[in-house]
Design a protein around this motif. Structure first.
Motif, PDB file in Angstrom:
ATOM      1  N   THR A 185       0.815  -1.223   0.000  1.00 12.27           N
ATOM      2  CA  THR A 185       0.000   0.000   0.000  1.00 12.27           C
ATOM      3  C   THR A 185       0.842   1.264   0.000  1.00 12.27           C
ATOM      4  O   THR A 185       0.321   2.361  -0.118  1.00 12.27           O
ATOM      5  CB  THR A 185      -0.928   0.016   1.229  1.00 12.27           C
ATOM      6  N   GLN A 213      -0.505   9.629 -15.844  1.00 10.07           N
ATOM      7  CA  GLN A 213      -1.342   9.226 -14.722  1.00 10.07           C
ATOM      8  C   GLN A 213      -0.709   8.047 -13.994  1.00 10.07           C
ATOM      9  O   GLN A 213       0.037   7.258 -14.576  1.00 10.07           O
ATOM     10  CB  GLN A 213      -2.744   8.818 -15.217  1.00 10.07           C
ATOM     11  N   ALA A 270      -1.014   1.066 -11.557  1.00 11.98           N
ATOM     12  CA  ALA A 270      -0.986   0.024 -10.527  1.00 11.98           C
ATOM     13  C   ALA A 270      -0.476  -1.257 -11.167  1.00 11.98           C
ATOM     14  O   ALA A 270      -0.571  -1.440 -12.383  1.00 11.98           O
ATOM     15  CB  ALA A 270      -2.365  -0.185  -9.926  1.00 11.98           C
ATOM     16  N   ALA A 294      -4.314   3.407 -13.052  1.00 10.24           N
ATOM     17  CA  ALA A 294      -5.046   3.166 -11.805  1.00 10.24           C
ATOM     18  C   ALA A 294      -6.385   3.892 -11.850  1.00 10.24           C
ATOM     19  O   ALA A 294      -6.456   5.111 -11.726  1.00 10.24           O
ATOM     20  CB  ALA A 294      -4.221   3.634 -10.615  1.00 10.24           C
ATOM     21  N   LYS A 295      -7.453   3.100 -12.064  1.00 10.40           N
ATOM     22  CA  LYS A 295      -8.806   3.662 -12.116  1.00 10.40           C
ATOM     23  C   LYS A 295      -9.773   2.705 -11.432  1.00 10.40           C
ATOM     24  O   LYS A 295      -9.522   1.495 -11.379  1.00 10.40           O
ATOM     25  CB  LYS A 295      -9.250   3.856 -13.566  1.00 10.40           C
ATOM     26  N   PRO A 296     -10.863   3.228 -10.906  1.00  8.93           N
ATOM     27  CA  PRO A 296     -11.917   2.316 -10.425  1.00  8.93           C
ATOM     28  C   PRO A 296     -12.621   1.667 -11.608  1.00  8.93           C
ATOM     29  O   PRO A 296     -12.588   2.184 -12.732  1.00  8.93           O
ATOM     30  CB  PRO A 296     -12.859   3.253  -9.647  1.00  8.93           C
ATOM     31  N   ASN A 318     -10.853  -2.380  -8.802  1.00 11.54           N
ATOM     32  CA  ASN A 318     -10.708  -0.978  -8.387  1.00 11.54           C
ATOM     33  C   ASN A 318      -9.248  -0.759  -8.009  1.00 11.54           C
ATOM     34  O   ASN A 318      -8.763  -1.289  -7.002  1.00 11.54           O
ATOM     35  CB  ASN A 318     -11.626  -0.672  -7.201  1.00 11.54           C
ATOM     36  N   LEU A 319      -8.534  -0.007  -8.831  1.00  8.99           N
ATOM     37  CA  LEU A 319      -7.085   0.141  -8.680  1.00  8.99           C
ATOM     38  C   LEU A 319      -6.721   1.529  -8.177  1.00  8.99           C
ATOM     39  O   LEU A 319      -7.288   2.546  -8.618  1.00  8.99           O
ATOM     40  CB  LEU A 319      -6.395  -0.107 -10.030  1.00  8.99           C
ATOM     41  N   GLU A 320      -5.750   1.577  -7.269  1.00  7.99           N
ATOM     42  CA  GLU A 320      -5.199   2.840  -6.778  1.00  7.99           C
ATOM     43  C   GLU A 320      -3.759   2.958  -7.240  1.00  7.99           C
ATOM     44  O   GLU A 320      -3.031   1.959  -7.341  1.00  7.99           O
ATOM     45  CB  GLU A 320      -5.276   2.895  -5.250  1.00  7.99           C
ATOM     46  N   GLY A 321      -3.329   4.155  -7.521  1.00  2.00           N
ATOM     47  CA  GLY A 321      -2.021   4.385  -8.093  1.00  2.00           C
ATOM     48  C   GLY A 321      -0.867   3.974  -7.215  1.00  2.00           C
ATOM     49  O   GLY A 321      -0.914   4.079  -5.985  1.00  2.00           O
ATOM     50  N   ARG A 369       0.290   1.133  -6.392  1.00  3.00           N
ATOM     51  CA  ARG A 369       0.068   0.007  -5.492  1.00  3.00           C
ATOM     52  C   ARG A 369       0.158  -1.303  -6.262  1.00  3.00           C
ATOM     53  O   ARG A 369      -0.084  -1.344  -7.466  1.00  3.00           O
ATOM     54  CB  ARG A 369      -1.290   0.110  -4.799  1.00  3.00           C
ATOM     55  N   TYR A 426      -1.001  -5.388  -6.507  1.00  2.00           N
ATOM     56  CA  TYR A 426      -2.091  -6.298  -6.152  1.00  2.00           C
ATOM     57  C   TYR A 426      -1.763  -7.711  -6.645  1.00  2.00           C
ATOM     58  O   TYR A 426      -0.959  -7.901  -7.563  1.00  2.00           O
ATOM     59  CB  TYR A 426      -3.410  -5.849  -6.785  1.00  2.00           C
TER      60      TYR A 426
END
Length: 400
Positions: free
Chosen positions: A37, A55, A58, A104-106, A126-129, A131, A133
């Motif tokens: 995270t 941008q 992820a 990284a986009k939802p 749902n991806l956050e920048g 990070r 997974y």
């Protein structure tokens, strides 16, 4: 008309089965989890990059079960949402991990495609920048493998489960095997051999020799007895027992195979219009003798010829003999289990739109053409007589 309906029904069932097929490659969306995270740091850590519009991206590591590195390298990623895939590669040190880096986009939606296995299911993440997974995936493709031994009649077990015996060509096909590691066990008499195998698209044939152990010599007092469903293989005659007498020392067997194509009871137009007296409902051998007494019978009576071609003692069953292994559910299922295990052609299933000829003639003219009839068994549970020039399947029987 019945044949036409059968064909239509078969086409419908095939179409239905195709529509119900699941994806061969399955991505488990429920296994999706973040494993880091904070921003990636460290000398040997490959940082997550940016997309072409700068941008944040992820990283998603998809761990595949039952796929080789080469198979994963052939995957193509298809994006469904408005998301950029900036990088796609197979992990260098973990052959079964596909690494994706994307914007990284939802509601990031994608699926994968393989040239041999088709498309996977679609997943939404749902991806956050910046990070990382992980998630799991698997290949659910099933294979048919061929097990080969040095002798016939070797029992084969896959992961401890009985699969059948090798046929006269020393082979056995085992269906619906998942890719990956398995254990094959070979048994013959008191000999046992074991083999660990890796099943995948390019590895489906496996061979193992076993030691031949001579069977103990039987004395007259040890005459073999049989029960319904037993495999019979004596004096060059092979079949499955469907009826017994004298405590199982005698009985009747049905042939391992059935006619590859539908045959006429009588093909000669003159013979079709003649009543020959093969009218026994219980003794197919007697009916067979009536046919064999006719000059040129092999060219005039295809169903009988097919049975005789199997060798001495084989004949087209009478209607009552035929009913025993077709309409009696217990006998039918016992015979089928052995036919399948021994590499034979299984009987038609109960309820199918299929028919078998019996050797029993019927003293009845179907119409003004003067053609006589013979009895059949309809696998939906009926018996009826059909015109001799009609086509039905043939199965032979013999006494022992």
């Amino acid at each position: 008309m019945k044949r036409i309906l059968a064909i239509i029904l078969t086409i419908f069932l095939c179409a239905t089965a195709t529509a119900q097929m699941t994806n061969s490659i399955v991505i488990d969306g429920g296994s999706f989890r973040a494993v880091q995270t904070d921003a990636l740091t460290g000398v040997n850590i490959d940082p997550i990059g940016l997309d072409h519009s700068r941008q944040a991206c992820a990283r998603v590591k998809i761990k595949f079960d039952r796929m080789t590195k080469e198979e994963i390298e052939a995957l193509d990623v298809k994006m469904v949402s408005n998301t950029d895939l900036t990088k796609q590669k197979v992990a260098q040190y973990f052959d079964n991990v596909l690494i994706l880096e994307m914007t990284a986009k939802p509601n990031t939606r994608f699926y994968v495609v393989h040239p041999n296995f088709g498309e996977s299911n679609e997943v939404t993440l749902n991806l956050e920048g910046n990070r990382e997974y992980e998630m799991l995936a698997s290949l659910n493709q099933l294979y048919s493998i061929v097990v080969i031994s040095n002798i016939p009649d070797v029992e084969i077990l896959l992961d401890g489960n009985y699969k059948g015996v090798t046929d006269e060509n020393c082979q056995l096909s085992v269906l619906d095997v998942t890719p990956g590691m398995h254990t094959l066990t070979y048994k013959f008499g008191s000999s046992t051999a074991q083999q660990n195998i890796a099943v995948h698209r390019k590895s489906i044939a496996f061979r193992q020799d076993v030691e031949m152990v001579a069977a103990p010599t039987q004395t007259p007092a040890q005459t073999k007895t049989y029960k319904v469903g037993d495999y019979y293989n004596e004096n060059g005659k092979k079949g499955v027992v469907f009826e017994i007498a004298d405590g199982g020392r005698h009985g009747k067997i049905v042939s391992m195979k059935q006619s590859a194509e539908l045959l006429q009871w009588a093909s000669d137009s003159a013979e079709q219009k003649r009543y020959i007296g093969a009218d026994s409902k219980a003794d197919g051998a007697a009916n067979m003798a009536k046919v064999k007494a006719i000059s040129g019978w092999k060219t005039k009576y295809p169903a009988f010829k097919w049975c005789a071609h199997l060798g001495k003692g084989w004949y087209l069953p009478s209607i009552e003999e035929l009913k025993v292994f077709t309409l009696n559910t217990v006998v039918h299922d016992a015979v089928n289990r052995t036919l399948i295990a021994r590499g034979g052609t299984k009987l038609y299933n109960r309820g199918e739109l299929e028919w078998y000829w019996s050797s029993t003639e019927e003293d009845y003219n179907e119409n003004s053409s003067g053609v006589f009839c013979a009895w059949c068994v309809d696998m939906r549970g009926d018996t009826y007589y059909a015109i001799k020039y009609q086509y039905s399947c043939v199965r032979a029987v013999s006494a022992f």
